[in-house]
Design a protein around this motif. Structure first.
Motif, mmCIF file in Angstrom:
data_model
loop_
_atom_site.group_PDB
_atom_site.id
_atom_site.type_symbol
_atom_site.label_atom_id
_atom_site.label_comp_id
_atom_site.label_asym_id
_atom_site.label_seq_id
_atom_site.Cartn_x
_atom_site.Cartn_y
_atom_site.Cartn_z
ATOM 1 N N LYS A 3 0.747 -1.121 0.047
ATOM 2 C CA LYS A 3 0.093 -0.017 0.055
ATOM 3 C C LYS A 3 0.726 1.215 -0.003
ATOM 4 C CE LYS A 3 -3.603 -2.437 2.630
ATOM 5 N NZ LYS A 3 -4.377 -2.304 3.895
ATOM 6 N N VAL A 4 0.178 2.266 -0.464
ATOM 7 C CA VAL A 4 0.790 3.648 -0.215
ATOM 8 C C VAL A 4 -0.169 4.609 0.147
ATOM 9 C CG1 VAL A 4 2.611 3.219 -2.150
ATOM 10 C CG2 VAL A 4 0.423 4.112 -2.706
ATOM 11 N N LEU A 5 0.212 5.916 0.786
ATOM 12 C CA LEU A 5 -0.667 6.914 0.945
ATOM 13 C C LEU A 5 -0.594 7.755 0.061
ATOM 14 C CD1 LEU A 5 0.301 7.550 4.990
ATOM 15 C CD2 LEU A 5 -1.630 5.878 3.770
ATOM 16 N N TYR A 6 -1.983 8.377 -0.246
ATOM 17 C CA TYR A 6 -1.999 9.638 -1.114
ATOM 18 C C TYR A 6 -2.558 10.737 -0.615
ATOM 19 C CZ TYR A 6 -3.844 12.179 -5.355
ATOM 20 O OH TYR A 6 -4.136 13.049 -6.159
ATOM 21 N N SER A 7 -1.662 11.850 -0.716
ATOM 22 C CA SER A 7 -2.373 13.095 -0.065
ATOM 23 C C SER A 7 -3.332 13.975 -1.070
ATOM 24 C CB SER A 7 -1.234 14.005 0.343
ATOM 25 O OG SER A 7 -1.536 15.351 0.481
ATOM 26 N N GLN A 8 -4.440 14.096 -0.734
ATOM 27 C CA GLN A 8 -5.468 14.476 -1.606
ATOM 28 C C GLN A 8 -5.263 16.034 -1.840
ATOM 29 O OE1 GLN A 8 -9.624 13.103 -0.960
ATOM 30 N NE2 GLN A 8 -8.571 12.542 0.900
ATOM 31 N N SER A 9 -4.409 16.912 -0.873
ATOM 32 C CA SER A 9 -4.177 17.982 -0.800
ATOM 33 C C SER A 9 -2.913 18.413 -1.668
ATOM 34 C CB SER A 9 -4.272 18.956 0.383
ATOM 35 O OG SER A 9 -2.970 18.158 1.045
ATOM 36 N N ASP A 28 -4.438 10.929 9.054
ATOM 37 C CA ASP A 28 -4.868 12.213 8.555
ATOM 38 C C ASP A 28 -5.886 11.938 7.503
ATOM 39 O OD1 ASP A 28 -5.333 14.756 7.248
ATOM 40 O OD2 ASP A 28 -3.466 15.330 8.093
ATOM 41 N N PRO A 29 -7.137 12.490 7.555
ATOM 42 C CA PRO A 29 -8.222 12.201 6.694
ATOM 43 C C PRO A 29 -7.783 12.779 5.187
ATOM 44 C CG PRO A 29 -9.043 13.826 8.113
ATOM 45 C CD PRO A 29 -7.788 13.405 8.596
ATOM 46 N N ASP A 30 -6.756 13.632 5.010
ATOM 47 C CA ASP A 30 -6.177 14.002 3.701
ATOM 48 C C ASP A 30 -5.690 12.863 3.085
ATOM 49 O OD1 ASP A 30 -5.299 15.950 1.881
ATOM 50 O OD2 ASP A 30 -3.501 15.690 2.604
#
Length: 151
Positions: A3-9, A28-30
């Protein structure tokens, strides 16, 4: 699956903070958690092509997908043939350059150094401008022999 994390902002991808891929407490919900999907590289001809790797974020499927594209190798410069053609070119022979400028261009070309050749040519062209016909002919030779220079 990794998995990876993607920052929406910021639209940046970051490594997943856990080795076991379990949920991250207090995330963080971002951040969206995306599944990293690796693709098998396609077959290609390494004599004429190379593989270019890229990664694409697919927010519909929540995936971070590896994408392979096949690119053509750039043509190989044929310096020896180019040098032979240039030295025998009547416009080159007739160009009344000072010896030091002519020698600088020849040395750069013999050393297969397109940057030095282009720099020496710029100085020579400013000192003794060649004819438009000569420039066109030299560019044709450069293009024919895959020499990365603009006359």
């Amino acid at each position: 699956m990794a998995k990876v994390l993607y920052s929406q902002s910021t639209q940046q991808v970051k490594p997943y903070p856990r080795q076991d891929d379990e949920p991250v407490a207090g995330l963080d919900p971002d951040y969206l958690v995306l599944t990293k999907v690796e693709a098998t590289p396609p077959s290609y001809d390494p004599d004429t092509q190379y593989l270019a790797e890229s990664w694409v974020v697919d927010l519909n499927d929540l995936e971070y997908q590896q994408v392979w594209t096949i690119e053509d190798l750039p043509p190989v410069p044929q310096w020896t043939a180019f040098n032979t053609a240039m030295l025998s070119d009547p416009n080159w022979q007739a160009w009344s350059l000072p010896a030091d400028l002519r020698n600088a261009m020849i040395a750069a070309s013999i050393n297969s150094n397109s940057v030095s050749l282009e720099n020496a040519y710029a100085i020579a062209k400013a000192s003794v401008p060649p004819s438009a016909e000569a420039i066109e002919g030299w560019q044709t030779l450069a293009d024919t022999y895959n020499i990365p220079i603009v006359f």
